[in-house]
Scaffold this active site. Structure first.
Site, PDB file in Angstrom:
ATOM      1  N   ARG A  85     -11.230 -21.510   8.331  1.00 32.00           N
ATOM      2  CA  ARG A  85      -9.855 -20.943   9.140  1.00 32.00           C
ATOM      3  C   ARG A  85     -10.063 -20.343  10.415  1.00 32.00           C
ATOM      4  O   ARG A  85     -11.192 -19.358  10.670  1.00 32.00           O
ATOM      5  CB  ARG A  85      -9.329 -20.026   8.139  1.00 32.00           C
ATOM      6  CG  ARG A  85      -8.042 -19.440   8.575  1.00 32.00           C
ATOM      7  CD  ARG A  85      -7.326 -18.672   7.523  1.00 32.00           C
ATOM      8  NE  ARG A  85      -8.085 -17.358   7.241  1.00 32.00           N
ATOM      9  CZ  ARG A  85      -7.703 -16.553   6.341  1.00 32.00           C
ATOM     10  NH1 ARG A  85      -6.386 -16.588   5.521  1.00 32.00           N
ATOM     11  NH2 ARG A  85      -8.481 -15.379   6.186  1.00 32.00           N
ATOM     12  N   ILE A 131       1.056  -1.315   0.108  1.00 32.68           N
ATOM     13  CA  ILE A 131       0.071   0.029  -0.125  1.00 32.68           C
ATOM     14  C   ILE A 131       0.756   1.288   0.064  1.00 32.68           C
ATOM     15  O   ILE A 131       0.556   2.245  -0.814  1.00 32.68           O
ATOM     16  CB  ILE A 131      -1.109  -0.036   1.293  1.00 32.68           C
ATOM     17  CG1 ILE A 131      -1.843  -1.447   1.059  1.00 32.68           C
ATOM     18  CG2 ILE A 131      -1.926   1.234   1.254  1.00 32.68           C
ATOM     19  CD1 ILE A 131      -2.533  -1.720   2.384  1.00 32.68           C
ATOM     20  N   LYS A 177      -2.483  -3.166  16.020  1.00 38.44           N
ATOM     21  CA  LYS A 177      -3.179  -1.818  15.162  1.00 38.44           C
ATOM     22  C   LYS A 177      -4.127  -1.260  16.137  1.00 38.44           C
ATOM     23  O   LYS A 177      -4.217  -0.153  16.398  1.00 38.44           O
ATOM     24  CB  LYS A 177      -3.991  -2.469  14.221  1.00 38.44           C
ATOM     25  CG  LYS A 177      -3.454  -3.004  12.859  1.00 38.44           C
ATOM     26  CD  LYS A 177      -2.264  -2.023  12.068  1.00 38.44           C
ATOM     27  CE  LYS A 177      -1.725  -2.529  10.865  1.00 38.44           C
ATOM     28  NZ  LYS A 177      -0.916  -1.243  10.484  1.00 38.44           N
ATOM     29  N   SER A 220       9.494  -6.097   1.356  1.00 34.96           N
ATOM     30  CA  SER A 220       9.514  -5.555   0.188  1.00 34.96           C
ATOM     31  C   SER A 220      10.724  -5.807  -0.255  1.00 34.96           C
ATOM     32  O   SER A 220      11.616  -6.406   0.214  1.00 34.96           O
ATOM     33  CB  SER A 220       8.942  -4.109   0.168  1.00 34.96           C
ATOM     34  OG  SER A 220       9.937  -3.281   1.109  1.00 34.96           O
ATOM     35  N   SER A 272      -6.537  -0.815  10.402  1.00 36.66           N
ATOM     36  CA  SER A 272      -7.256  -2.124   9.593  1.00 36.66           C
ATOM     37  C   SER A 272      -8.577  -2.360  10.331  1.00 36.66           C
ATOM     38  O   SER A 272      -9.012  -1.773  11.584  1.00 36.66           O
ATOM     39  CB  SER A 272      -6.528  -3.289   9.997  1.00 36.66           C
ATOM     40  OG  SER A 272      -7.055  -4.523   9.620  1.00 36.66           O
ATOM     41  N   ASN A 309      -3.277 -14.033   2.164  1.00 37.65           N
ATOM     42  CA  ASN A 309      -4.647 -13.468   1.708  1.00 37.65           C
ATOM     43  C   ASN A 309      -4.917 -14.027   0.520  1.00 37.65           C
ATOM     44  O   ASN A 309      -4.155 -14.526  -0.232  1.00 37.65           O
ATOM     45  CB  ASN A 309      -4.166 -11.919   1.705  1.00 37.65           C
ATOM     46  CG  ASN A 309      -3.869 -11.259   3.051  1.00 37.65           C
ATOM     47  OD1 ASN A 309      -3.174 -10.421   3.242  1.00 37.65           O
ATOM     48  ND2 ASN A 309      -4.625 -11.534   4.158  1.00 37.65           N
ATOM     49  N   TYR A 324      -1.301  -9.166  15.442  1.00 31.67           N
ATOM     50  CA  TYR A 324      -1.123  -8.299  14.351  1.00 31.67           C
ATOM     51  C   TYR A 324      -2.271  -7.284  14.625  1.00 31.67           C
ATOM     52  O   TYR A 324      -2.059  -5.926  14.751  1.00 31.67           O
ATOM     53  CB  TYR A 324      -1.318  -8.698  13.018  1.00 31.67           C
ATOM     54  CG  TYR A 324      -1.584  -8.008  11.955  1.00 31.67           C
ATOM     55  CD1 TYR A 324      -3.191  -7.889  11.548  1.00 31.67           C
ATOM     56  CD2 TYR A 324      -0.900  -6.993  11.503  1.00 31.67           C
ATOM     57  CE1 TYR A 324      -3.480  -6.958  10.674  1.00 31.67           C
ATOM     58  CE2 TYR A 324      -1.262  -5.977  10.471  1.00 31.67           C
ATOM     59  CZ  TYR A 324      -2.858  -6.081  10.495  1.00 31.67           C
ATOM     60  OH  TYR A 324      -3.215  -5.119   9.253  1.00 31.67           O
ATOM     61  N   ARG A 363     -16.170 -10.474   2.014  1.00 30.44           N
ATOM     62  CA  ARG A 363     -15.452  -9.312   2.635  1.00 30.44           C
ATOM     63  C   ARG A 363     -15.504  -8.263   1.508  1.00 30.44           C
ATOM     64  O   ARG A 363     -15.916  -8.139   0.360  1.00 30.44           O
ATOM     65  CB  ARG A 363     -13.842  -9.840   2.390  1.00 30.44           C
ATOM     66  CG  ARG A 363     -13.441 -11.023   3.597  1.00 30.44           C
ATOM     67  CD  ARG A 363     -13.521 -10.492   4.886  1.00 30.44           C
ATOM     68  NE  ARG A 363     -13.033 -11.435   5.616  1.00 30.44           N
ATOM     69  CZ  ARG A 363     -13.972 -12.497   6.462  1.00 30.44           C
ATOM     70  NH1 ARG A 363     -15.141 -12.383   5.704  1.00 30.44           N
ATOM     71  NH2 ARG A 363     -13.246 -13.223   6.967  1.00 30.44           N
TER      72      ARG A 363
HETATM   73  C1  WQD Z   1     -10.458 -13.521   2.701  1.00 28.11           C
HETATM   74  C2  WQD Z   1     -11.387 -14.254   2.581  1.00 28.11           C
HETATM   75  C3  WQD Z   1     -10.805 -16.193   3.963  1.00 28.11           C
HETATM   76  C4  WQD Z   1      -7.077 -17.322   1.879  1.00 28.11           C
HETATM   77  C5  WQD Z   1      -6.941 -10.100   6.475  1.00 28.11           C
HETATM   78  C6  WQD Z   1      -6.422  -9.597   7.877  1.00 28.11           C
HETATM   79  C7  WQD Z   1      -6.782  -7.944   7.959  1.00 28.11           C
HETATM   80  C8  WQD Z   1      -6.137  -7.485   6.711  1.00 28.11           C
HETATM   81  C9  WQD Z   1      -6.672  -8.029   5.251  1.00 28.11           C
HETATM   82  C10 WQD Z   1      -4.153  -6.238   7.045  1.00 28.11           C
HETATM   83  C11 WQD Z   1     -11.862 -14.990   3.924  1.00 28.11           C
HETATM   84  C12 WQD Z   1     -10.774 -16.613   2.398  1.00 28.11           C
HETATM   85  C13 WQD Z   1      -8.313 -16.663   2.147  1.00 28.11           C
HETATM   86  C14 WQD Z   1      -7.072 -18.460   1.065  1.00 28.11           C
HETATM   87  C15 WQD Z   1      -9.358 -18.327   1.302  1.00 28.11           C
HETATM   88  N1  WQD Z   1      -4.881  -7.483   6.457  1.00 28.11           N
HETATM   89  N2  WQD Z   1      -9.549 -17.112   1.917  1.00 28.11           N
HETATM   90  N3  WQD Z   1      -8.343 -19.106   0.852  1.00 28.11           N
HETATM   91  O1  WQD Z   1      -8.714 -12.527   6.711  1.00 28.11           O
HETATM   92  O2  WQD Z   1     -10.382 -10.963   5.550  1.00 28.11           O
HETATM   93  O3  WQD Z   1      -8.253 -10.308   6.415  1.00 28.11           O
HETATM   94  O4  WQD Z   1      -6.277  -9.537   5.376  1.00 28.11           O
HETATM   95  O5  WQD Z   1      -4.537  -5.305   7.388  1.00 28.11           O
HETATM   96  O6  WQD Z   1      -6.304  -7.254   8.842  1.00 28.11           O
HETATM   97  O7  WQD Z   1      -7.225 -10.048   8.861  1.00 28.11           O
HETATM   98  O8  WQD Z   1      -8.260 -11.593   4.475  1.00 28.11           O
HETATM   99  O9  WQD Z   1      -7.495 -12.407   2.098  1.00 28.11           O
HETATM  100  O10 WQD Z   1      -6.885 -13.635   4.212  1.00 28.11           O
HETATM  101  O11 WQD Z   1      -9.293 -13.741   3.527  1.00 28.11           O
HETATM  102  O12 WQD Z   1     -10.813 -19.093   1.294  1.00 28.11           O
HETATM  103  O13 WQD Z   1      -6.063 -19.127   0.834  1.00 28.11           O
HETATM  104  O14 WQD Z   1     -10.904 -15.379   1.701  1.00 28.11           O
HETATM  105  O15 WQD Z   1     -11.489 -17.526   4.590  1.00 28.11           O
HETATM  106  O16 WQD Z   1     -13.086 -15.287   3.936  1.00 28.11           O
HETATM  107  P1  WQD Z   1      -9.099 -11.427   5.776  1.00 28.11           P
HETATM  108  P2  WQD Z   1      -8.026 -12.970   3.604  1.00 28.11           P
END
Ligand code: WQD
Length: 335
Positions: free
Chosen positions: A293, A12, A153, A36, A124, A199, A149, A231
């Protein structure tokens, strides 16, 4: 009159530096490259055609940080620098509290010493914890975080609020990101975590490029439209532009604490992401349904009203843009 961007070669941070340079702002960037790489400095310069000062340093190195303020007239700080992997933070709490909390305290002490009292903090949506409803609004209290984490924040938001109570000369903006995805249209910068991504979108990118065999969808039995997690995905360029509006707000108000959600206000499921990515990029994303998860919420998305009304900011890019730009970036990576 320079804006200091900590963590400015990160995902970002780098996109925000591009937007600042595009507006001919004087920018100073610092980063320790923990998440990075040095080539991002050159990529930012290539995208913008602009120069900026860069310092390789860790915020824990107070002497080096003071030198940045001695050598530059820093008027505002955008603070991205911090460790941000949820799963890793559970395994390494001391590293996360040290890096994120102590690093921020050192930054604030040096800012105060040089009378620089305007900061925009990369927060966040995770600070909300589980509010029991899907739509999150800034009037909600910070909730129970589920990992170190997220706790860092939340703690840093509290530190900044207490700082303002102690000294009303501070101007502070807390930006609560939802789910940043996508990449600059050039494909030169984007979300490229080392190793196995936590992610969703960077994982999909690695499956799309064949670096990983298939996506595991963590649960399809949630009480959502198709059973998979929902999300609020926001294009990283929209997110970066939100920081520009936040600077303008700080320059207008000068002091105070301001909290904003940066999200689209629309929730998409995991299957929406997979299906849209496949459609716009004409590529197959193999996946399997895996167990839920731990810590995941079924559904969460932003109420973005306050940022619209007070920052005059709205996300403009759609899910297809996010998927197209993610794929464009992934194809250009050698990882
Ligand atoms: C998104 C969706 C998972 C991976 C996190 C942090 C948050 C922010 C953003 C920094 C969920 C699903 C994910 C995978 C999947 N980070 N998923 N298979 O958990 O909403 O947020 O990242 O600021 O603080 O908590 O993001 O991308 O991990 O998950 O099914 O291999 O995708 O279950 O529904 P999340 P995510």
């Amino acid at each position: 009159m320079a804006i200091l961007v900590t963590g400015g070669t990160g995902y970002i941070g780098s996109h925000t530096v591009v937007e600042l340079l595009n507006l001919n702002k004087e920018v100073v960037v610092l980063d320790n490259f923990v998440n990075s790489s040095p080539e991002v400095v050159g990529k930012i310069k290539k995208i913008t055609g602009k120069e900026f000062k860069f310092y390789e340093l860790d915020l824990l190195d107070k002497e080096k940080l003071q030198k940045v303020f001695e050598e530059n007239n820093i008027t505002e700080v955008i603070h991205f620098a911090g460790l941000k992997a949820v799963g890793e933070s559970v395994k390494k709490p001391l590293e996360y509290y040290s890096n994120n909390i102590i690093g921020t305290l050192i930054l604030l002490e040096v800012m105060r010493k040089y009378n620089c009292k305007k900061i925009i903090f990369s927060s966040s949506a995770t600070v909300y914890g589980d509010q029991g409803v899907p739509k999150y609004v800034e009037t909600m209290e910070r909730g129970k975080t589920t990992n170190p984490y997220g706790t860092t924040k939340s703690m840093i938001e509290k530190i900044l609020e207490d700082l303002y109570i102690s000294d009303k000369e501070w101007g502070i903006v807390l930006l609560r990101y939802f789910n940043p995805v996508g990449a600059h249209e050039s494909g030169l910068i984007g979300d490229n975590p080392n190793g196995i991504p936590n992610n969703l979108m960077p994982f999909v990118q690695k499956v799309a490029t064949g670096k990983l065999p298939e996506l595991s969808i963590y649960g399809n039995d949630y009480p959502t439209k198709d059973g998979t997690g929902v999300r609020d995905y926001i294009h990283v360029v929209d997110l970066a532009k939100g920081h520009i509006n936040a600077i303008e707000k700080l320059n207008k108000e000068q002091t105070g604490v301001y909290i904003y959600n940066l999200g689209t206000g629309t929730g998409y499921s995991v299957l929406d992401i997979v299906n849209t990515f496949e459609k716009v990029n004409n590529i197959k994303i193999p996946y399997k349904i895996a167990p839920r998860r731990a810590g995941d919420l079924p559904e969460l998305y932003a109420d973005p009203t306050k940022a619209k009304e007070e920052l005059n900011w709205v996300a403009t890019k759609n899910l297809e843009d996010m998927c197209r730009d993610s794929w464009n970036f992934a194809q250009k990576q050698n990882k």
